[in-house]
Motif scaffolding. Structure first.
Motif, mmCIF file in Angstrom:
data_model
loop_
_atom_site.group_PDB
_atom_site.id
_atom_site.type_symbol
_atom_site.label_atom_id
_atom_site.label_comp_id
_atom_site.label_asym_id
_atom_site.label_seq_id
_atom_site.Cartn_x
_atom_site.Cartn_y
_atom_site.Cartn_z
ATOM 1 N N ARG A 103 0.833 -1.195 0.000
ATOM 2 C CA ARG A 103 0.000 0.000 0.000
ATOM 3 C C ARG A 103 0.873 1.253 0.000
ATOM 4 N NH1 ARG A 103 -5.205 -1.060 1.171
ATOM 5 N NH2 ARG A 103 -5.622 1.013 2.008
ATOM 6 N N THR A 104 0.314 2.354 -0.481
ATOM 7 C CA THR A 104 1.079 3.601 -0.500
ATOM 8 C C THR A 104 1.352 4.059 0.927
ATOM 9 O OG1 THR A 104 -0.961 4.903 -0.652
ATOM 10 C CG2 THR A 104 0.141 4.326 -2.725
ATOM 11 N N GLU A 110 -6.612 6.188 3.943
ATOM 12 C CA GLU A 110 -7.754 5.350 3.540
ATOM 13 C C GLU A 110 -8.340 4.553 4.693
ATOM 14 O OE1 GLU A 110 -8.984 2.128 0.070
ATOM 15 O OE2 GLU A 110 -6.963 3.000 0.103
ATOM 16 N N THR A 111 -7.504 3.907 5.511
ATOM 17 C CA THR A 111 -7.973 3.105 6.633
ATOM 18 C C THR A 111 -7.309 3.605 7.918
ATOM 19 O OG1 THR A 111 -6.203 1.441 6.561
ATOM 20 C CG2 THR A 111 -8.088 1.119 5.059
ATOM 21 N N TRP A 116 -2.594 5.668 10.738
ATOM 22 C CA TRP A 116 -1.656 5.570 11.858
ATOM 23 C C TRP A 116 -0.223 5.491 11.347
ATOM 24 C CZ3 TRP A 116 1.895 1.797 13.382
ATOM 25 C CH2 TRP A 116 2.440 1.976 14.655
ATOM 26 N N ILE A 117 0.014 4.660 10.329
ATOM 27 C CA ILE A 117 1.368 4.527 9.777
ATOM 28 C C ILE A 117 1.825 5.846 9.172
ATOM 29 C CG2 ILE A 117 2.723 3.422 7.951
ATOM 30 C CD1 ILE A 117 1.154 0.860 8.478
ATOM 31 N N ASN A 118 0.942 6.505 8.432
ATOM 32 C CA ASN A 118 1.285 7.795 7.837
ATOM 33 C C ASN A 118 1.658 8.812 8.914
ATOM 34 O OD1 ASN A 118 1.157 9.790 5.451
ATOM 35 N ND2 ASN A 118 -0.277 10.693 6.901
ATOM 36 N N PRO A 187 -11.307 12.516 1.356
ATOM 37 C CA PRO A 187 -10.444 11.801 0.412
ATOM 38 C C PRO A 187 -9.556 10.784 1.123
ATOM 39 C CG PRO A 187 -9.640 14.027 0.767
ATOM 40 C CD PRO A 187 -10.970 13.942 1.461
ATOM 41 N N SER A 188 -9.240 9.707 0.418
ATOM 42 C CA SER A 188 -8.383 8.671 1.002
ATOM 43 C C SER A 188 -6.913 9.077 0.967
ATOM 44 C CB SER A 188 -8.566 7.347 0.252
ATOM 45 O OG SER A 188 -8.250 7.506 -1.129
ATOM 46 N N ILE A 189 -6.571 10.024 0.096
ATOM 47 C CA ILE A 189 -5.211 10.552 0.001
ATOM 48 C C ILE A 189 -5.264 12.055 0.266
ATOM 49 C CG2 ILE A 189 -3.214 10.920 -1.490
ATOM 50 C CD1 ILE A 189 -3.569 8.028 -0.791
#
Length: 317
Positions: A103-104, A110-111, A116-118, A187-189
């Motif tokens: 995944r990007t 998105e989730t 959390w990772i971002n 938006p997911s991004i």
């Protein structure tokens, strides 16, 4: 960093980070060969490979810079450790999100896991940026025997911090994402590398920088590596001084390094301005070319004046 007599040991946590990047780089290179998956129109292992190279080089350079500190050694050691931990965490999450989850990484909302990772990666990057900025401040209070290298370290560290800070411009929503927010859609991004065009479009080979719109990765990359380029300029001038007597004066070499630093800063501003206008690096307009010519003229004039400047009396005797 630990001093044992006259011997200086490189900052161990940063060198461990660099060694880890070398190992991960080999893994990413193998992934490029044996894994044909893609993500955002690019081989899935390409981004991890580029980051391992960049972070590894930066870690080694920072370890060397900390070794140059005569004042604030202990503070510099802790700042380097903070950088190593922050960027080490970021790289672990990058490999997990991209190579394992497929995944990007950046801007992905998105989730809850993606978000959390971002956010964790952003926190690690900001921690590293803060540590780099503090080390740049420490370098202001150092007095190295070679004036040219002293100037190169200060300017290189400062411009590198600016280059890292440029990444902040990527995290705001673009026009399309703002429109989604205004319509009540999430938006997911949120954020983008490219300006004026979607991410993942036509780009330069390997680097991936957009060839149809602006790309903020270019000034970001360029600025970060000032920390390597300018000290190399100072080192190169020192080597050339053995062949060209005019460069024997460290005042001349210092002025040439300062001129190179002004040119580097001007180019960093130009690349940022070009990208923010949505203009591709390979399709500069008249104003971009005119500004670039102006920077070249300033550097040429500054270099000529530096070479012609009279040396201090104590160096003439």
């Amino acid at each position: 960093m630990v001093d044992k007599g006259s011997r200086t040991v490189l900052h161990r946590p940063l060198m461990i980070l660099a060694a880890a990047m070398a190992v991960l780089g080999v893994i990413a290179l193998g992934g490029l060969v044996f894994d044909d998956r893609s993500l955002v129109n690019a081989p899935i292992w390409l981004k991890p490979l580029k980051f391992t190279i960049s972070v590894g080089l930066y870690a080694v350079t920072l370890a060397w810079l900390i070794g140059q500190l005569a004042r604030g050694k202990r503070v510099g050691w802790w700042l380097g450790t903070v950088f190593a931990v922050g960027l080490g965490m970021d790289m672990a999450l990058l490999f997990w999100q991209i190579a394992v989850r497929g995944r990007t990484l950046h801007f992905n909302q998105e989730t809850p896991v993606d978000q959390w990772i971002n956010n964790m990666v952003a926190n690690g990057a900001f921690t590293g940026w803060g540590a780099s900025a503090a080390i740049a401040v420490l370098l202001l209070f150092q007095r190295l025997p070679d004036r040219a290298m002293n100037s190169a370290l200060r300017a290189g560290a400062a411009l590198s911090v600016a280059g890292i800070g440029i990444a902040l411009l990527m995290f705001g929503p673009n026009e399309q994402q703002k429109a989604q927010f205004r319509s009540g859609e999430r938006p997911s991004i949120v954020g983008a590398h490219a300006v004026g065009v979607p991410d993942g479009g036509p780009g330069l080979p390997v680097l991936g920088w957009s060839t149809v719109g602006g790309d903020m990765r270019i000034p970001h990359f360029f600025g970060i590596h000032a920390i390597q380029v300018l000290p190399l300029v100072a080192f190169g001038l020192l080597k050339l001084s053995r062949r060209y007597p005019v460069l024997e004066s460290d005042f001349v070499r210092r002025n040439l390094v300062r001129t190179a630093s002004v040119g580097f800063a001007g180019l960093l501003v130009l690349l940022t301005w070009q990208a923010q206008r949505g203009q591709s690096i390979v399709h500069p307009d008249f104003w971009t070319l005119a500004a670039g010519a102006g920077i070249i003229a300033v550097v040429a004039a500054g270099s000529a004046l530096s070479l012609r400047a009279p040396r201090p009396m104590h160096q003439l005797t």
